[in-house]
Every structure is written in C-alpha cells, then in structure tokens.
Design a protein around this motif. Structure first.
Motif, mmCIF file in Angstrom:
data_model
loop_
_atom_site.group_PDB
_atom_site.id
_atom_site.type_symbol
_atom_site.label_atom_id
_atom_site.label_comp_id
_atom_site.label_asym_id
_atom_site.label_seq_id
_atom_site.Cartn_x
_atom_site.Cartn_y
_atom_site.Cartn_z
ATOM 1 N N ILE A 177 0.875 -1.187 0.000
ATOM 2 C CA ILE A 177 0.000 0.000 0.000
ATOM 3 C C ILE A 177 0.901 1.221 0.000
ATOM 4 C CG2 ILE A 177 -1.661 1.344 1.347
ATOM 5 C CD1 ILE A 177 -2.677 -1.316 2.529
ATOM 6 N N ALA A 178 0.690 2.140 -0.938
ATOM 7 C CA ALA A 178 1.562 3.314 -1.028
ATOM 8 C C ALA A 178 0.732 4.586 -1.078
ATOM 9 C CB ALA A 178 2.439 3.220 -2.275
ATOM 10 N N GLY A 179 1.029 5.518 -0.182
ATOM 11 C CA GLY A 179 0.312 6.798 -0.156
ATOM 12 C C GLY A 179 1.245 7.949 -0.443
ATOM 13 N N ALA A 180 0.815 8.891 -1.320
ATOM 14 C CA ALA A 180 1.642 10.063 -1.626
ATOM 15 C C ALA A 180 0.759 11.160 -2.198
ATOM 16 C CB ALA A 180 2.745 9.691 -2.618
ATOM 17 N N GLY A 181 1.290 12.393 -2.192
ATOM 18 C CA GLY A 181 0.496 13.534 -2.639
ATOM 19 C C GLY A 181 1.158 14.306 -3.758
ATOM 20 N N LYS A 182 0.413 15.237 -4.364
ATOM 21 C CA LYS A 182 0.868 16.087 -5.470
ATOM 22 C C LYS A 182 1.339 15.227 -6.683
ATOM 23 C CE LYS A 182 2.879 20.066 -3.965
ATOM 24 N NZ LYS A 182 3.929 20.764 -3.231
ATOM 25 N N ALA A 183 2.584 15.371 -7.147
ATOM 26 C CA ALA A 183 3.061 14.499 -8.234
ATOM 27 C C ALA A 183 3.378 13.153 -7.595
ATOM 28 C CB ALA A 183 4.286 15.102 -8.901
ATOM 29 N N ALA A 184 2.334 12.370 -7.343
ATOM 30 C CA ALA A 184 2.407 11.203 -6.456
ATOM 31 C C ALA A 184 2.915 9.991 -7.221
ATOM 32 C CB ALA A 184 1.022 10.954 -5.863
ATOM 33 N N HIS A 185 4.244 9.878 -7.295
ATOM 34 C CA HIS A 185 4.846 8.822 -8.106
ATOM 35 C C HIS A 185 5.141 7.568 -7.307
ATOM 36 C CE1 HIS A 185 6.622 12.090 -11.011
ATOM 37 N NE2 HIS A 185 5.345 12.223 -10.807
ATOM 38 N N LEU A 186 5.033 7.606 -5.987
ATOM 39 C CA LEU A 186 5.528 6.515 -5.149
ATOM 40 C C LEU A 186 4.947 5.165 -5.542
ATOM 41 C CD1 LEU A 186 7.182 5.555 -2.730
ATOM 42 C CD2 LEU A 186 5.265 6.149 -1.268
ATOM 43 N N ALA A 187 3.619 5.089 -5.654
ATOM 44 C CA ALA A 187 3.000 3.798 -5.976
ATOM 45 C C ALA A 187 3.497 3.292 -7.325
ATOM 46 C CB ALA A 187 1.481 3.947 -5.973
ATOM 47 N N VAL A 243 0.127 -3.387 -6.128
ATOM 48 C CA VAL A 243 0.368 -2.149 -5.384
ATOM 49 C C VAL A 243 -0.928 -1.339 -5.332
ATOM 50 C CG1 VAL A 243 1.657 0.014 -5.309
ATOM 51 C CG2 VAL A 243 2.790 -2.087 -6.083
ATOM 52 N N ILE A 244 -1.339 -1.026 -4.118
ATOM 53 C CA ILE A 244 -2.551 -0.223 -3.894
ATOM 54 C C ILE A 244 -2.117 1.205 -3.620
ATOM 55 C CG2 ILE A 244 -4.528 0.125 -2.367
ATOM 56 C CD1 ILE A 244 -4.390 -2.933 -1.772
ATOM 57 N N GLY A 245 -2.677 2.164 -4.358
ATOM 58 C CA GLY A 245 -2.263 3.561 -4.215
ATOM 59 C C GLY A 245 -3.300 4.409 -3.500
ATOM 60 N N VAL A 246 -2.843 5.239 -2.562
ATOM 61 C CA VAL A 246 -3.713 6.183 -1.855
ATOM 62 C C VAL A 246 -3.290 7.599 -2.219
ATOM 63 C CG1 VAL A 246 -4.588 6.947 0.375
ATOM 64 C CG2 VAL A 246 -3.859 4.571 0.082
ATOM 65 N N PRO A 247 -4.030 8.261 -3.088
ATOM 66 C CA PRO A 247 -3.674 9.656 -3.381
ATOM 67 C C PRO A 247 -3.998 10.546 -2.182
ATOM 68 C CG PRO A 247 -5.629 8.977 -4.655
ATOM 69 C CD PRO A 247 -5.194 7.798 -3.846
ATOM 70 N N ILE A 248 -2.983 11.263 -1.706
ATOM 71 C CA ILE A 248 -3.185 12.125 -0.534
ATOM 72 C C ILE A 248 -3.632 13.507 -1.004
ATOM 73 C CG2 ILE A 248 -2.083 13.161 1.494
ATOM 74 C CD1 ILE A 248 -2.096 10.190 1.769
ATOM 75 N N SER A 299 -2.767 14.748 -7.124
ATOM 76 C CA SER A 299 -2.425 13.464 -6.501
ATOM 77 C C SER A 299 -3.161 12.314 -7.191
ATOM 78 C CB SER A 299 -2.818 13.477 -5.020
ATOM 79 O OG SER A 299 -2.315 14.614 -4.368
ATOM 80 N N LEU A 300 -4.441 12.512 -7.436
ATOM 81 C CA LEU A 300 -5.250 11.441 -8.032
ATOM 82 C C LEU A 300 -4.766 11.083 -9.432
ATOM 83 C CD1 LEU A 300 -7.653 9.532 -8.171
ATOM 84 C CD2 LEU A 300 -9.098 11.480 -8.736
ATOM 85 N N TYR A 301 -4.594 12.090 -10.279
ATOM 86 C CA TYR A 301 -4.199 11.811 -11.665
ATOM 87 C C TYR A 301 -2.813 11.165 -11.734
ATOM 88 C CZ TYR A 301 -8.004 15.030 -13.005
ATOM 89 O OH TYR A 301 -9.216 15.658 -13.171
ATOM 90 N N SER A 302 -1.882 11.648 -10.889
ATOM 91 C CA SER A 302 -0.514 11.107 -10.910
ATOM 92 C C SER A 302 -0.491 9.640 -10.515
ATOM 93 C CB SER A 302 0.383 11.875 -9.935
ATOM 94 O OG SER A 302 0.407 13.236 -10.227
ATOM 95 N N MET A 303 -1.481 9.241 -9.730
ATOM 96 C CA MET A 303 -1.471 7.883 -9.220
ATOM 97 C C MET A 303 -2.239 6.924 -10.117
ATOM 98 S SD MET A 303 -1.862 7.000 -5.254
ATOM 99 C CE MET A 303 -0.189 7.439 -4.757
#
Lengths: 172, 172, 172, 172, 172, 172, 172, 172
Positions: free
Chosen positions: A61-71, A82-87, A97-101
């Motif tokens: 599970i990966a959470g990140a914000g803005k240009a959220a590339h982590l996931a 990999v489950i992504g949580v847009p912050i 965050s949403l679009y980047s993820m």
C-alpha cells in the motif's frame, strides 16, 4: 509473518495512512509501515520493491500527494499488487495526486482508491489476501455485515428522534 | 560532445519530442535521443540518470504523458537540471500529464514547460547551457530577434492584404 | 475453472474492455465476460455479485462510463476484490467516469485503474491471483521482462535510425 | 556578485518566495530580491529583464498568482532562463496561476515548478548555475544525500516507535 | 477615423478574430487589425498600447490562446479599455486561455468575453463606443431586435415543420 | 392536450433535444417544441414561462449550452417544474453548460440531467406526470422492464458469441 | 447624475461588490447600488435593465455567484455595456460562477472580470466612461501612475529591509 | 400520508439534507427521513426503492457525496422521480459528487440540483407534487412572491442605508 507493506512518501501523510494500519490490525494481518520517498530516496524505493516479494510481502500500500509517483515507482520494480492512496493536499482540489497515481501506462497498474482513502486501501489489501484465505474472506463478509448494521442503527435512531433531536444530540 | 539527453517514455511521443531535437540542431548543440520508460524500464532510467553527468551531459529533457513520472524519476537520480515536457493525450485535457510532471515535492524540481512544448524544452536547454556559454547566449538573442522579425513580417502582410485576402492566400 | 468476471455497463464499452480479456487469455486464466447495467439491470448486478464467490470467481473487473456506478454496486454485494475501469466518453474529459469510480466511501473499495485502462485491469487481476499462485507470479515477472525488452528494442532502433528515419519508417 | 534575481508580483507573495532566497543563502549564492508587477509596473519589468544579463544575473526566478504573467513578461525581454513559481491563491484551486505560467507559446519558455514551489525554484537555479560550476554541482549532490538521510532518519524513527507513539510525539 | 484596434497573438487566431472585424464593418466603425505577440514582440506591444490613445483609438480588442497574456500586457500600458478574447486551443479544454485572460490583478482590468467570442468582443466595442454615440447605441438596439426576429423566424419555422422535417431540410 | 413544453436556446441544439420529443411520442404524451433564446428573446422566454401553466403545460424541458441560462430564466417565471438539459459544446468539456444549469440559487430549482441527456429529460417528464397518472407510471415501469430485457439480450448474445465474433458482427 | 448601476444578486455579495462602489467614489463618478435577483425577482431585473438607459445610466456592473445569470439577464434587456463580476463561493473553486458569466452566446456580451474582481469592474467602468470623457481618462492615467508608485515604494522598502525584516515588520 | 422520502447516504449529510425537510414542513407535505447507504446497505436501498411506490411515496429525494451513487441506485429500482442532492465534501471542489449524480445513462434519470442544494430539492418535490395538486401549486406561487418580496425589502434597505451603514448593521 508480515504480509502487507504500508509505505508513505512523507511522515506528513501518516495521519491519513495510519487508517490502513488500523484496518489491518483489526483483521489480524501483520504489516510493516515506513516512509520512503520516490524522489528523495529513490534507491530505497527500488530496493524495497525488489526485496518485498522474497521477504514474504503479498501486497504493498503506497500513499503520496501532489506528483504522487511513489506507488508507480514501487509497481515498476515488483510483481506484487500495489494499492495507491492519493493524498489530498491544498492544491488543485487533490486532482494532482489522483491523476498522478491512477493514470498509469499499460503494463504497470496501480490499484487506486479514493483521495485519502487509506481505510479502503487496508480493506482492499484484506480482499486481495482473501483470494487465497477463506477465513479472511469470511471475516471481511462479517465486516460488511457489521458495517451495514451500524448504518441501520444510525437510521433507526434518526427515524426515532427526528432530525432536530438527532442533530441536537450529536452536534456540539 | 553530447550535452543534452532527450528522453521520452514511448516512441509514440516522438512526433512531439522531435521538436526539441530540431531546436538543438539549429543551435549546433549535440544531443542524444532515446526511449526510456520510467515504469517499464525503471532500472535503465536509473542508470541513465546516474551516468549522465559523468558522460558529459549537462541537461536532460524528458517527455511523457498521463501519470508522467519520467522526468521526476530521472531528477531523483541526477544533480543535473531536468526539463519536463508533459505530453497531451486524449484524457482529461492533458491535466493528468501536466500535474504529474510539475507538482514535484520540495527537493527535486522538474523545469516544466507547456503541454507538448518540446520546442520550448529545447530552447530552455539552450538558455541553461547559455549561462556558461556566451556565444550560445548570443545566438539565442539573435534567435529571439529573428522570431520577432517573423511576427513583424506576418503583421505587415496581414495589414497590407487585409484579413480576407490574407486568409484566402494562406488557407486551403 | 473461471476465476475472473469481466463485466461492462454496455456493449459500447467492449472495444475497450476486450483488452482485459486478451491479457487473461495471454496468461491462461479463465474468465467470463458479459454486460450488466447497474442502472438498467440492477437486480442482475446484485445477483451476479452475490453468487460470484460461490461460483469460484476470485476477482471481478468492471468497466463503465459517465456516472460509472457499476464497480461500486458490485463491490457493495460481494467480498471479492473489484477492479474498476473508468471508460472515457466525450464529456468532461473523462473526469466524470473517473470520479464516480474511484471516490468510493470508506468500507467499500474499488481498485481503480486509468481511464480506458482495461489492459491494466487484466494485469492487476493477474497480480491479485498471483498472491496465491507462484507460477502466475512468475509468469507476470517474465511479462515485465518482455515488456522491458520491447522498450529496449524500440530504443535501440530509434538510437540507430535517428528520429527522422524512424518516423519515416513507422508513420504512414 | 549577484547571480540570481528573485522577483515577485506583490509583497503578498513574499511568505512563499522567501523559500527561494533561503535555498540560495544555504548554497552561498548571491541574489537580489524585489517586487515588480507585470501589470502595474510593466516598464520596470521590461527594464529589469533587459538589464539583468549585463548586470551579471544568470537566472531569474519569478513568482506570481492568478493571471500570472510576470515570468512570461520577463522571459520576453531577456535571453536568460526564467524560472516561474505559480502562487496558489484562493480561486480555482491554483489552476489559474499554473496555467498562466506554464502554457507559454513556442519561442519563450518559462521553467515552471509546482504551485508555491519556491524552494524548488531556488534548487533549480542552483542546478542551472551548476552546469558551469562543478563545486556547486557537488554541493547539490551532497544536498540530495542529506535530504535522503533525513528521510531515512524519519523512517527509522517511525519504524522504531510505531505510528501511535510517533504521532503522539510529533503532534500537538 | 480608426476607433478600434483588433490585435491577435498569432495569425493562427485570425479565423476566430475576423468575426470582431466583421461586426465593426457591419456597424460602420473603422478599425485596424494586426498581429502582435506579447512574448515574441513585447516592445511592439508596448509601443502599440502606449500610442493607441493619441492615435485616436478608443477601444482595443485582443485575442490570444494558452498563456494568453496579450490583453493584459496591452492593458498594462494604456488607459483605454481592453477587451480580451481567449482563444480555445486543443489543451485543457480552453481553461488555460480563459484563466490567463480573465484573472487579472486589481488595477488592470481586461473585459473578457467567451472562449472564441470574437463576435461578442466586436459588439462589446460597439456598446462601449455607444456610451458617447447615441446613433451607434440606436443601431445596437436595432441589431438586438433583428437578432430576436431571426430567432423568432427560426422558432416559427421549426414549430410549423416539426423537428423531423426541419432537421431533414437543414442537415446535410 | 399539450402537457410538456420542450424549449431549446438555438436550433443547433435540435439534434440533441429531439430525443426528448421522441420519448414523449413513445409514451403518447403531447408536447410542443420550439426555440427561445434566454438572451436574444428574453421577453418571449418570460411570456412563455408565465403563460405555460394556464395553457395546461405541466412540465417544461429546456436545453441550452455554454452560459446556459434558459432553464433558470424559465424557472424564474413559472411555478411549474423545469427540467434542464446542459448541451455539450466544444469548450471546457461541457462543464460550462453543466455548472450554469445545475448551480441554481436556493428558491429556484432546475431539475438537471446529464450533458446531452435529452432522452432522460423526456423520461423524467414522464415520471413527473406519472405522479398523478397511474397508467403512465405503469407504462414507465414496463419501459424499465423492456430496457432491462434489451440489456439481457445483448448480454446473452455477447456471452454466446464471445467478444471477437460479437465485435466482428457489430463493427463496421 | 448617476452614470453607473451596481447590481448584485444577494446582499451576501456586498462585501465583495462594495469595492466597485469605492472605486467610483474615488473617481467622483455617481452610482446607484442595489440588490436584484435574476431568479427571485426576474421582473425587476427586466425593468431595471430596460429603464437604465433612459434614466441616464451608461454602464451596469453586475455581481453574482454559482449559476450566475444576473449579468446575462441584464445584458439581454439593455443596449448598455454590462460588466460582470463572478462571485467566488465555496463550490467548484469558483469555476461555476466564472463559466456562467463569461460563456455568453454570440449577440449578448458580458464584459467579465476576475473572480471577486469588483475593484476592476469599477475601474473598467471608469475606462468605458473615459472613452467620452477626457478628464476621467486623465484621472485614470494618474491612477495607474500612483499604483505603479506604490509598487515601487513597496519594492524599495523590501530591497532596503531584506525579506526577514520586511516580514517581521508587516506580519503579525 | 407520507408523500416524500428523504434519504441520505450518511448522517454526516444531515446538516445539509435537513433543509429539504424544513421546506416540506413549511408546505405541509408529509415526509419520512432516514439514512440508507448505497454501498454499505445496498439491499435496504433496493427494498426502500421497490416498496416506496406502493407505500404511497410520490417523490424520493436522495443526498450523497463523493462517488454519489445513492440517487442512481434508488432510481434503478423505482418508477418514481428521484431528486438528487450532490453533497460537497472537501475533495475536488465537489465535482466528484456532482458528476457521479448528474451524469446518469439514458433510461434512468436523476433530477439533480446544485451542490448542497437540499432546499431546492424540497422545492422541486413541491413542484412535482404540484403537477397534480392545484393548491400546492398555488402555495408555491405565493412562496415565489414572498421570496421576491424579501429580496425587494433587502434592496430597499440597502438603497436607503447605503453600503457602509448596511454592512455595519448586518456584519458582526
């Protein structure tokens, strides 16, 4: 044995991401939780993703914000889901965050949940693990029933009290 | 000697990204141009970024679309300035590519230009190289003058012909 | 034995959703594919979701556009993981489909992939099944390697030909 | 000798833009910082941009909000690279500032960073100056390492304390 | 005597902007029409705006797209009212052009009309000139009546033919 | 007796709005259909709305695009329910039409359906008339059943043929 | 004699719209200010717009939020220029107010200023009146100079104090 | 006899949705009000919608936020008109709630009102019931007159006091 890795891009994401941990605790699923920045510690992201499977991790599970590339970065290096949580941050209503993820290219999916939806990320991890764990699936089914019951109780109380009394009781 | 690396996430980005190459050719700056996918070939992205500086590269230009992580991934692994070109695809008006590229976290900047703005990415590379290259700066100044002159000529012709004749001459 | 159900809201979604089927075929995973409308055939959606688990289905993939409720409706009635594919229509750049699918309330997650990302939905299903199927996980790892190799070959050819020749070769 | 000019459209942008100044101080790069309004003092914007190069300025950083023309106006009058910081105001989630800054026409690039990304604007200026300054590039590389180390330390502490204790320690 | 200046950022805007010219011709108001780029020919923009008033120009109409600064740059240099036409390009649904034009800071207004609304820009110029020209105001009133009459005639024909016959008659 | 008024802002909206008429014909509900522009023929809009009730009209359907005020203007002048159809034009993905129609202030509702959702506007009118017309309600119930059956048939055929044959049969 | 009418849709808009009144006072231009709701008092809107010209009004300023039809409704009934102020409310970042106001159909322009840009609406009214009033135009030119001087003074103080002292002086 | 059902997805929607109830009380229309979650209690949503008509309900009002499926789910199971209230949450400016509610597919309309527009949902229910209830229609007409009168009184007081005194009187 640790089955889920909860990763976030910064400790400022912790108040959101801890909800995923709580869900896993509730279901008795072991997890590890840490901070890895896709941009500031890219090597560590790579190493984490590459070693996760052999360490027995089943879902990340990966959470990140803005240009959220982590996931996406983790997904690039592992065959695990990999489950992504847009912050949600203060800019652009969270659309960044949403679009980047979610808008990942063909070949490298990220299973994206709602903005700040860490609780659902935890539940989705349970569902994924439940594919091969009948007991967990059973517990998830019960969880859904309890959730429904809570809504029913709320409804019953609201119907009984009427909106004025209900609001008076539950508002400060 | 190669000074600029032009990287794109997919060969479908080439019709846009070739404009950066053309600008560099026009200014006589050597470049290399290739495809690296942040998500499908993450290791190659890492190796490219880590070796770029010692190979003499001064500036990297990276173009990608949708969850456009390429520029950010390269920037994570190199101290060189990275110029990002968000590629417009058919979804969300291009906002996905733009937000994924520009909204980088503190510590790892990407110098983002307009959607499909590969020509400007090339010119920005010229400006960056020009910081230490007076001749290049001089040529860029001339470029701006020529560009202004072309607009002046267009204006003069439009003023002379009037809009009807002008449109008749230049439309099919 | 059928392990994945691919559901779409309308047969107009089929040109997109067939990509999920193709991926599953490529990995040798049996699936069923049909049309169920959350709004026009709600009862069938309910019955499908409620019976899926006992019929041996492990993962559901659901594609829909605009007010895209299908994935959420299925998720409401099953403990199985539901993967959502927001279908891009001509309105609002696809934001309507995406938001309706991903912004699920706490308790009922939908694992959302990119707009029109049916191929990734198929791959995500493989990853989820791979949690309990080492062979499948192995094949997914190989898939990633092949994918990387294809990008490498593209890159090699582009580097060899240069952009002009490459574009001349591959453009009509 | 002053190498970077930090310009903002209004003194209300100062709490954001001072972060660029702080970064430059940290790297020992001299800068000047002032207010120039593209719309209220257009002549001064022109004069600033036209004289910057001969005064020894190498990079200009410009921050502005809403119809954020400042960076573009400066870029129109100088061959120097211009870094733009879109300032988030209360309207339109910041999309107005971002679009006005990044969507420059071919010929006149603005190197745009994230909304309120003044710190990254400072770092990008360092990277640009680093193209011709090996020592600065070296310091930037160290900066990246320190940044990574800080993330590692945060991660280590979070892993050691667990999320509850960590949040208790760092929240009010 | 020329009373209105119609300026556009590029000759590619001419198919849209010619509608403003046509309206002025229809009302018998003299105008001049040319191309000035805020970014490529900034000095010419300045000179045009500064000399417009003394040359007898009463209103300026400016059309531009993407980071559409032209109207704002002209408004910065003249006390005359400036009417802005945001030109729709293929990116971001036109929001970039609109926001860059309308979101001007306090002190320097741009009278913005709809995306591609050059016809309305011409009519607004007529209304502005009409403030001091009773005859023009009178003609604008008649224009409105004729416009209403045309809608009435369309309505009458549609009511008479019914939608099927009407569509058959007017569709190809 | 005419019970529904279908109004559109321009005859260019007719290809969309005729779907509302077709639905009403299918249900045997008499309607009138015409063009009224809120901005070009405001007086006629007022008169239409004010006289509609006494002429026996029970529901008004209004379709318009961009700054789509027509439904709101009619609603301001009548106590009848007004159903709004936001027409998608080429700008802003249709968000302009939708927001202008749905975001009405307290006191004057417009019952808004989807972008270009004229068919649903017709069905909603049937539902509203059905509140006092049991037979119509019955026919609407049957309509829903037929609609479900059509989806079932589509599903059955797709399941039987498989996606390849199905697509081959129904694509050109 | 009253030359400008300032109209707003609700008294909740007054804290924004009073800025237009203040500007007119500053320039010594008489105005009237009142509340007219396009949707709740449509007849009054019509009467106001129809009588404005003969009562000597030269320009109308209209402010409204959400489905902001007020300016368009007034423009439909008068040949006078109408300046629109989209009021930002808490929904959709203000895009609803802006789109409803600016996206007017051909034939009925609204001169739209920025979200909450009432001050600029007042200045635009001055510019429009200035077309036929040399003294007013002169005063506007002086206004621009004063505005520039204020920016210069701010800049001078900031340059003298440095950002730390400046922020300390002007922040709480 | 209960004629209107007011349903909301969560008791957190109650502070918004109670406005619908208040309007119905004001008009003397009986209603019931409860909480049903489309995703947590889907079976109850189905049963409510299917039994509503025979229990004498004429109109359903449904409020929900984010991926707001409640109104659509109810509409899928009933021939009654369903009025949807998109609830604004903190994400995406409310666009998620609005799009999920209004963008329904052909065949299943939801009569959508403004974000948080519960008051208008109540009034729309009155208008719908008024189609077959002359007295209710009459009362709605009076309601509109009173509403207009209140605006007139506000206007009169503002005109009398001027904006300064008015703001002083009504602001804290």
């Amino acid at each position: 044995m640790i089955k889920v890795g909860i990763i976030m891009g910064s400790d400022s994401d912790l108040p959101v991401m801890k909800e995923a941990a709580k869900v896993l605790e509730e279901f008795g699923v072991e997890y590890e939780l840490t901070v890895i920045s896709a941009h500031r510690t890219p090597k560590r992201a790579e190493e984490y993703a590459q070693s996760a499977e052999e360490r027995g991790i089943k879902v990340i599970i990966a959470g990140a914000g803005k240009a959220a590339h982590l996931a996406g970065v983790l997904a690039a290096y592992t065959p695990l889901p990999v489950i992504g949580v847009p912050i949600k941050t203060s800019t652009l209503g969270g659309a960044d965050s949403l679009y980047s993820m979610v808008q990942m290219p063909a070949g490298v999916p990220v299973a994206t949940v709602a903005l700040n939806g860490a609780k659902n990320a935890g539940l989705l991890a349970i569902q994924v693990l439940g594919v091969a764990d009948k007991e967990l699936r059973e517990r998830f089914r019960e969880y859904k029933i309890e959730m429904a019951n809570k809504v029913m109780e709320t409804a019953a109380e609201l119907e009984k009290l009427g909106y004025e009394e209900y609001l008076a009781k539950y508002s400060r």
